[in-house]
Motif scaffolding. Structure first.
Motif, PDB file in Angstrom:
ATOM      1  N   GLU A   1       0.831  -1.212   0.000  1.00  0.00           N
ATOM      2  CA  GLU A   1       0.000   0.000   0.000  1.00  0.00           C
ATOM      3  C   GLU A   1       0.865   1.262   0.000  1.00  0.00           C
ATOM      4  OE1 GLU A   1      -3.307   2.247   2.862  1.00  0.00           O
ATOM      5  OE2 GLU A   1      -2.606   0.218   3.338  1.00  0.00           O
ATOM      6  N   ARG A   2       1.955   1.247   0.757  1.00  0.00           N
ATOM      7  CA  ARG A   2       2.802   2.436   0.887  1.00  0.00           C
ATOM      8  C   ARG A   2       4.031   2.390  -0.024  1.00  0.00           C
ATOM      9  NH1 ARG A   2       2.420   3.460   7.493  1.00  0.00           N
ATOM     10  NH2 ARG A   2       0.139   3.258   7.578  1.00  0.00           N
ATOM     11  N   ASP A   3       4.083   1.367  -0.874  1.00  0.00           N
ATOM     12  CA  ASP A   3       5.165   1.234  -1.854  1.00  0.00           C
ATOM     13  C   ASP A   3       6.531   1.336  -1.172  1.00  0.00           C
ATOM     14  OD1 ASP A   3       6.181   0.778  -4.348  1.00  0.00           O
ATOM     15  OD2 ASP A   3       5.957   2.838  -5.061  1.00  0.00           O
ATOM     16  N   TYR A   4       6.720   0.545  -0.124  1.00  0.00           N
ATOM     17  CA  TYR A   4       7.929   0.628   0.690  1.00  0.00           C
ATOM     18  C   TYR A   4       9.187   0.119  -0.018  1.00  0.00           C
ATOM     19  CZ  TYR A   4       5.871   2.077   5.160  1.00  0.00           C
ATOM     20  OH  TYR A   4       5.287   2.794   6.182  1.00  0.00           O
ATOM     21  N   ALA A   5       9.044  -0.599  -1.117  1.00  0.00           N
ATOM     22  CA  ALA A   5      10.227  -1.132  -1.802  1.00  0.00           C
ATOM     23  C   ALA A   5      11.198  -0.020  -2.181  1.00  0.00           C
ATOM     24  CB  ALA A   5       9.807  -1.912  -3.045  1.00  0.00           C
ATOM     25  N   LYS A   6      10.656   1.160  -2.480  1.00  0.00           N
ATOM     26  CA  LYS A   6      11.512   2.288  -2.876  1.00  0.00           C
ATOM     27  C   LYS A   6      12.322   2.836  -1.711  1.00  0.00           C
ATOM     28  CE  LYS A   6       8.626   3.875  -6.722  1.00  0.00           C
ATOM     29  NZ  LYS A   6       7.631   2.809  -6.640  1.00  0.00           N
ATOM     30  N   ARG A   7      11.859   2.582  -0.463  1.00  0.00           N
ATOM     31  CA  ARG A   7      12.555   3.096   0.718  1.00  0.00           C
ATOM     32  C   ARG A   7      13.204   1.994   1.549  1.00  0.00           C
ATOM     33  NH1 ARG A   7       7.925   6.529   3.466  1.00  0.00           N
ATOM     34  NH2 ARG A   7       6.553   5.393   2.047  1.00  0.00           N
ATOM     35  N   ASP A   8      12.924   0.765   1.208  1.00  0.00           N
ATOM     36  CA  ASP A   8      13.456  -0.384   1.944  1.00  0.00           C
ATOM     37  C   ASP A   8      14.951  -0.527   1.643  1.00  0.00           C
ATOM     38  OD1 ASP A   8      14.096  -2.790   3.071  1.00  0.00           O
ATOM     39  OD2 ASP A   8      12.541  -3.945   2.041  1.00  0.00           O
ATOM     40  N   ALA A   9      15.785  -0.317   2.647  1.00  0.00           N
ATOM     41  CA  ALA A   9      17.235  -0.353   2.437  1.00  0.00           C
ATOM     42  C   ALA A   9      17.712  -1.720   1.968  1.00  0.00           C
ATOM     43  CB  ALA A   9      17.957   0.041   3.727  1.00  0.00           C
ATOM     44  N   VAL A  10      17.088  -2.784   2.466  1.00  0.00           N
ATOM     45  CA  VAL A  10      17.474  -4.136   2.056  1.00  0.00           C
ATOM     46  C   VAL A  10      17.201  -4.324   0.563  1.00  0.00           C
ATOM     47  CG1 VAL A  10      17.008  -6.597   2.339  1.00  0.00           C
ATOM     48  CG2 VAL A  10      17.096  -5.105   4.345  1.00  0.00           C
ATOM     49  N   CYS A  11      16.020  -3.913   0.136  1.00  0.00           N
ATOM     50  CA  CYS A  11      15.643  -4.028  -1.276  1.00  0.00           C
ATOM     51  C   CYS A  11      16.582  -3.191  -2.146  1.00  0.00           C
ATOM     52  CB  CYS A  11      14.201  -3.575  -1.460  1.00  0.00           C
ATOM     53  SG  CYS A  11      13.571  -3.736  -3.154  1.00  0.00           S
TER      54      CYS A  11
ATOM     55  N   VAL B   1      23.218  -3.964   5.957  1.00  0.00           N
ATOM     56  CA  VAL B   1      22.933  -2.970   4.912  1.00  0.00           C
ATOM     57  C   VAL B   1      23.876  -1.780   5.071  1.00  0.00           C
ATOM     58  CG1 VAL B   1      21.238  -1.283   4.119  1.00  0.00           C
ATOM     59  CG2 VAL B   1      20.528  -3.626   4.580  1.00  0.00           C
ATOM     60  N   GLN B   2      24.418  -1.308   3.973  1.00  0.00           N
ATOM     61  CA  GLN B   2      25.371  -0.206   3.989  1.00  0.00           C
ATOM     62  C   GLN B   2      24.701   1.123   4.338  1.00  0.00           C
ATOM     63  OE1 GLN B   2      28.770  -0.704   3.543  1.00  0.00           O
ATOM     64  NE2 GLN B   2      28.076  -2.829   3.656  1.00  0.00           N
ATOM     65  N   PRO B   3      25.419   2.016   5.007  1.00  0.00           N
ATOM     66  CA  PRO B   3      24.863   3.316   5.405  1.00  0.00           C
ATOM     67  C   PRO B   3      24.300   4.121   4.244  1.00  0.00           C
ATOM     68  CG  PRO B   3      26.937   2.911   6.529  1.00  0.00           C
ATOM     69  CD  PRO B   3      26.796   1.816   5.523  1.00  0.00           C
ATOM     70  N   GLU B   4      24.873   3.954   3.059  1.00  0.00           N
ATOM     71  CA  GLU B   4      24.373   4.720   1.917  1.00  0.00           C
ATOM     72  C   GLU B   4      22.918   4.378   1.606  1.00  0.00           C
ATOM     73  OE1 GLU B   4      25.754   3.395  -2.105  1.00  0.00           O
ATOM     74  OE2 GLU B   4      27.121   2.148  -0.916  1.00  0.00           O
ATOM     75  N   PHE B   5      22.460   3.211   2.046  1.00  0.00           N
ATOM     76  CA  PHE B   5      21.068   2.817   1.849  1.00  0.00           C
ATOM     77  C   PHE B   5      20.249   2.997   3.127  1.00  0.00           C
ATOM     78  CE2 PHE B   5      23.648   0.162  -1.033  1.00  0.00           C
ATOM     79  CZ  PHE B   5      23.175   0.638  -2.247  1.00  0.00           C
ATOM     80  N   SER B   6      20.807   2.603   4.273  1.00  0.00           N
ATOM     81  CA  SER B   6      20.056   2.671   5.534  1.00  0.00           C
ATOM     82  C   SER B   6      19.829   4.099   6.003  1.00  0.00           C
ATOM     83  CB  SER B   6      20.786   1.879   6.626  1.00  0.00           C
ATOM     84  OG  SER B   6      22.077   2.405   6.853  1.00  0.00           O
ATOM     85  N   SER B   7      20.644   5.048   5.519  1.00  0.00           N
ATOM     86  CA  SER B   7      20.505   6.442   5.949  1.00  0.00           C
ATOM     87  C   SER B   7      19.579   7.256   5.057  1.00  0.00           C
ATOM     88  CB  SER B   7      21.886   7.117   5.988  1.00  0.00           C
ATOM     89  OG  SER B   7      22.471   7.147   4.690  1.00  0.00           O
ATOM     90  N   LYS B   8      19.074   6.652   3.993  1.00  0.00           N
ATOM     91  CA  LYS B   8      18.190   7.382   3.088  1.00  0.00           C
ATOM     92  C   LYS B   8      16.840   7.639   3.746  1.00  0.00           C
ATOM     93  CE  LYS B   8      20.191   6.143  -1.373  1.00  0.00           C
ATOM     94  NZ  LYS B   8      19.946   5.537  -2.700  1.00  0.00           N
ATOM     95  N   ALA B   9      16.177   8.670   3.272  1.00  0.00           N
ATOM     96  CA  ALA B   9      14.885   9.072   3.836  1.00  0.00           C
ATOM     97  C   ALA B   9      13.890   7.915   3.813  1.00  0.00           C
ATOM     98  CB  ALA B   9      14.324  10.259   3.060  1.00  0.00           C
ATOM     99  N   GLY B  10      13.289   7.643   4.954  1.00  0.00           N
ATOM    100  CA  GLY B  10      12.257   6.623   5.052  1.00  0.00           C
ATOM    101  C   GLY B  10      12.764   5.233   5.346  1.00  0.00           C
ATOM    102  N   ALA B  11      14.063   4.987   5.193  1.00  0.00           N
ATOM    103  CA  ALA B  11      14.600   3.631   5.385  1.00  0.00           C
ATOM    104  C   ALA B  11      14.444   3.169   6.830  1.00  0.00           C
ATOM    105  CB  ALA B  11      16.066   3.580   4.969  1.00  0.00           C
ATOM    106  N   ALA B  12      14.741   4.052   7.776  1.00  0.00           N
ATOM    107  CA  ALA B  12      14.630   3.687   9.197  1.00  0.00           C
ATOM    108  C   ALA B  12      13.182   3.410   9.572  1.00  0.00           C
ATOM    109  CB  ALA B  12      15.204   4.805  10.063  1.00  0.00           C
TER     110      ALA B  12
END
Length: 251
Positions: free
Chosen positions: A71-81, A96-107
């Motif tokens: 519903e919230r299309d989390y794949a775009k913010r999911d750091a693992v994905c 997961v590397q910081p370059e992905f885990s630190s992006k908006a919405g990942a946490a």
């Protein structure tokens, strides 16, 4: 050979004995449960603005979480994905590397996943005949510490499970996704023709060509023409001979 290792190899021996995919997944989850996992998903990964939902082959993630994820299309913010697009190596979610885990919405995605019983996990890239990038991801309700031997066992089970599912799909009759007109449009655009050029060649409006182009990308989960051609070849929608013929028409 230890008890866990024996269980893994016994599972591999049973893989092709399961008639139903659900039975295969029940068996898999029972074995990976000894490593701390309760959930799994086998899916293709979406590109750009496409959705992950139609790419899922099997899903044993908590339903409430998956409904929210879609519903919230989390794949775009999911750091693992997102990290999966930069590596073909298996990894634990907590790696997961910081370059992905630190992006908006990942946490936020990670936090909500934990609330639904997916605190940690392990993801394995696997082969799929339909998708350019697929993976099996195992989920756990607690933080895990996986040894190299544990990871090897999970990698092995993921590969055998995905292969078994793919073989079952090969035995099922398939129907082409693209219409004959869509194939024509794809072949002409692959030859470098503009939408206007294709409209003149096929005797249809430029608006109709654009509609067909959008449909092609949607059906093939492709981000652009090159990607659509690759997916169409992979899925047997067009042949190399047809593609070579269309490219020859450039001159």
């Amino acid at each position: 050979m230890g008890v866990q290792e024996k269980a893994v190899f016994e599972f591999i021996e049973r893989v092709d004995n399961h008639i139903l995919v659900d039975d295969l997944l029940d068996d898999l989850l029972k074995v990976v449960g000894d490593y701390g996992f309760q959930h799994m998903i086998y899916t293709g990964l979406p590109v750009e603005n496409t959705s992950i939902e139609p790419l899922v082959k099997t899903n044993r993630f908590p339903q409430a979480w998956w409904d929210r994820y879609i519903e919230r299309d989390y794949a775009k913010r999911d750091a693992v994905c997102q990290q999966m697009f930069s590596t073909m190596s298996p990894f634990a979610w907590q790696e997961v590397q910081p370059e992905f885990s630190s992006k908006a919405g990942a946490a936020q995605v990670a936090g909500e996943a934990a609330e639904h019983g997916l605190t940690d996990g392990y993801i394995v890239p696997v082969f799929s005949r339909d998708e350019w990038l697929s993976a099996i991801s195992f989920g756990a309700s607690t933080k895990l510490k996986l040894s190299p031997k544990d990871r090897g066992a999970l990698n092995l089970m993921a590969v055998y499970t995905s292969s078994a599912i793919e073989r079952r799909q090969e035995k099922q009759p398939t129907r082409g996704k693209l219409t004959s007109r869509e194939r024509e449009v794809l072949l002409w655009t692959s030859a470098g023709k503009s939408c206007w050029d294709v409209s003149v060649i096929l005797g249809i409006s430029e608006k109709t060509v654009r509609f067909h182009t959008a449909q092609i990308r949607t059906k093939l989960n492709a981000s652009n023409t090159i990607h659509a051609v690759a997916r169409a070849l992979q899925q047997g929608e067009i042949t190399l001979g047809q593609l070579a013929e269309s490219l020859g028409d450039i001159h």
